[in-house]
Design an enzyme around this catalytic site. Structure first.
Site, short mmCIF file in Angstrom:
data_model
loop_
_atom_site.label_atom_id
_atom_site.label_comp_id
_atom_site.label_asym_id
_atom_site.label_seq_id
_atom_site.Cartn_x
_atom_site.Cartn_y
_atom_site.Cartn_z
N ARG A 105 0.83 -1.21 0.00
CA ARG A 105 0.00 0.00 0.00
C ARG A 105 0.87 1.26 0.00
O ARG A 105 0.99 1.95 -1.00
CB ARG A 105 -0.95 -0.01 1.22
CG ARG A 105 -2.14 0.96 1.08
CD ARG A 105 -1.84 2.39 1.51
NE ARG A 105 -1.37 2.48 2.88
CZ ARG A 105 -0.81 3.59 3.38
NH1 ARG A 105 -0.67 4.66 2.63
NH2 ARG A 105 -0.38 3.61 4.62
N ASP A 106 1.54 1.53 1.10
CA ASP A 106 2.34 2.75 1.22
C ASP A 106 3.48 2.73 0.21
O ASP A 106 3.85 3.77 -0.36
CB ASP A 106 2.89 2.84 2.65
CG ASP A 106 3.49 4.19 2.96
OD1 ASP A 106 3.36 5.12 2.15
OD2 ASP A 106 4.13 4.31 4.02
N HIS A 157 6.26 4.21 12.67
CA HIS A 157 6.34 4.21 11.22
C HIS A 157 7.41 5.23 10.82
O HIS A 157 7.14 6.42 10.73
CB HIS A 157 4.96 4.60 10.67
CG HIS A 157 4.85 4.53 9.18
ND1 HIS A 157 4.08 3.59 8.54
CD2 HIS A 157 5.39 5.28 8.19
CE1 HIS A 157 4.15 3.76 7.22
NE2 HIS A 157 4.94 4.79 6.99
N HIS A 198 10.62 6.75 8.45
CA HIS A 198 11.14 6.86 7.10
C HIS A 198 12.64 7.12 7.16
O HIS A 198 13.14 7.70 8.12
CB HIS A 198 10.43 7.99 6.35
CG HIS A 198 9.09 7.59 5.83
ND1 HIS A 198 8.60 8.00 4.62
CD2 HIS A 198 8.13 6.79 6.36
CE1 HIS A 198 7.40 7.47 4.42
NE2 HIS A 198 7.08 6.75 5.47
N CYS A 236 12.50 6.02 -3.66
CA CYS A 236 13.49 5.80 -4.72
C CYS A 236 14.87 6.11 -4.16
O CYS A 236 15.08 7.17 -3.58
CB CYS A 236 13.20 6.69 -5.91
SG CYS A 236 14.50 6.53 -7.15
N ASN A 254 10.71 4.54 2.91
CA ASN A 254 10.18 3.74 4.00
C ASN A 254 11.30 2.85 4.57
O ASN A 254 12.17 2.40 3.83
CB ASN A 254 9.09 2.81 3.46
CG ASN A 254 7.73 3.44 3.49
OD1 ASN A 254 7.25 3.84 4.54
ND2 ASN A 254 7.10 3.56 2.32
#
Lengths: 315, 315
Positions: free
Chosen positions: B29-30, B221, B223, B254, B263
């Site tokens: 999803r993310d 969560h 990053h 990317c 992520n």
């Protein structure tokens, strides 16, 4: 505005960490020696000057290993005098007495020897057993100390080895003790293949402390091969370690190939330490600019995530 | 042999960490919603199946947001039935009541809403104030709970915001309380722009615990925009958090552009947890193979360092 200009990261200290960390910058030596291309001496000298301009106080300048083994640093005799006026510590790697002679002749005041915690790597890198390598370093360290020169002992493969797998903690402690007993002023615990995890780091530093090694004599040298370098650094800081090796821009690890060895990028380290309110004396903006400048010379973007996030560098 | 086949990382537990961590896998999803190209539905379904085959137990499958906003996931109605037989939890994102209706019609048993800790992001992402967004979620959560559906509340910009800079901890605590009070079963604390550092993480989780939020209701969560995701995760584990969001192969960021949002890669997380002796139930080799397979579909190598180190993937 980028995040740094917005005042990020927010500074929130954590309990039990050192108030100040000394970054041992290895980009000019460990970084450039692992780049495929050889950088011109004038560019290297300018790189070291710019690094000194960021506030870094310990900048490993070059290596006096035989040019046959590390052709990238064959210009040590030309480079060192070109930067030795800088008001920073400029340690150099010396593999043996011949290397020490060359370094001392140029006035080096800090040298480093490079030992192995495993037999396989000692054999592969030095063509000696671990103890034979230690015996080779003994006169190097003794002579350096006799001239009041500071000696760092690098110890590679402290956590895992590509031939032997996991490296037992007592085996590492034994070699650390030997290096300190022969006169090394400080040690750099190397995770050469990047396989360490935080519990292992805590256990090794704990065992060294138990064995009477003062934590002030310990530095850590993590590689980002598995993305673990910064979390391992955090674990080391929590044990009181206040010397951390890092490479400006993550030099020395190509981000685009499986073979990436990936030195911890100094910028990623500085970001974390800045957030933690730990003083390093480093100007992050200048450091990022220096790494972007060096990346342009190498013709490829920096693998440091912080450099990429804070610069306009695109690939 | 690669390092994993050599038995690395060595397992050395650290004190005070959870015995087991539940990975909330967000790659499908993310991850895919932030990839430039749209992946065919059949490939997505196969991706979710392969992820389930690695031992992951919570796999966020898709989003029922309007296709106009996230065209990459416009096939939610086709994808969800193609994977809903899998014996794993398959939460889906629902932005509003319309999205909830669509998810419930397909038999979804876990949904997630997506709130903001800052006014700027609430405005940019939802065109609402923080409180207007919360008001929008209230009936969504109430109706889901009324049907026995598990609700996760995502909270973005918990540490920093690209317009406002640092985000005060009390501001985040207030929105967390509101989400829990309306019935959310768990929260995911998002560092959407990757600027958090470990002390900040510790402070936020500490403040939430102080405010009566059970740590078992908290997920994190992170990053990797500044390379901090894993060290922040370690700080969260040290506070007792046992739910960690990650994206297989680091999908969604990317590695080659400044705009990388990055992520946390599930493989890098699993490497650390495996070294720490923390059970995740995940087979790392299968997970790496799945990410390599997905990377081939996307036509570019995975940004996960562990994937690169353990695979023969070259760029």
């Amino acid at each position: 505005m980028n995040a740094s200009e917005l005042g990020l990261p927010m500074t929130v200290p954590a309990e039990g960490l050192p108030a100040r960390v000394r970054i041992h910058e290895v980009g000019a030596r460990d970084g450039l020696q692992n780049e495929k291309q050889t950088v011109p001496t004038a560019v290297k000298a300018e790189f070291v000057r710019r690094l000194a301009g960021t506030g870094l106080t310990t900048i490993e300048a070059t290596s006096f290993v035989h040019p046959k083994w590390v052709p990238q640093l064959a210009d040590a005799e030309d480079l060192f005098p070109a930067v030795s006026d800088l008001p920073v510590d400029l340690p150099v790697l010396v593999p043996n007495e011949r290397g020490l002679d060359r370094a001392l002749a140029l006035g080096a005041r800090r040298v480093a020897v490079f030992a192995s915690a495993t037999e396989s790597f000692a054999k592969a890198n030095l063509n000696r057993t671990v103890d034979e390598a230690l015996a080779m370093f003994e006169p190097v360290v003794a002579r350096a100390k006799g001239q009041g020169v500071h000696v760092r002992g690098y110890l590679s493969m402290c956590f895992g080895d590509p031939w032997e797998g996991a490296v037992p903690v007592p085996q590492v402690v034994r070699v650390c003790r030997a290096l300190l007993d022969m006169g090394c002023d400080e040690l750099s615990l190397g995770d050469t293949i990047g396989v360490a995890t935080p519990g292992h780091v805590t256990a090794l530093i704990g065992a060294l402390t138990q064995a009477g090694v003062p934590v002030s004599a310990l530095g850590v040298h993590f590689h980002d091969t598995y993305g673990q370098a910064l979390s391992n650094t955090l674990a080391a800081l929590q044990q009181g370690v206040a010397t951390v090796d890092a490479s400006a821009g993550g030099l020395g690890g190509c981000p685009y190939a499986k073979s990436a060895t990936g030195n911890l990028a100094t910028e990623d380290l500085v970001w974390m330490l800045r957030g933690l309110g730990i003083d390093t004396g480093v100007d992050l903006g200048r450091l990022v600019a220096t790494s972007v400048w060096m990346a342009a010379h190498l013709g490829r973007p920096s693998p440091s995530r912080t450099v990429r996030a804070l610069s306009h560098q695109e690939s």
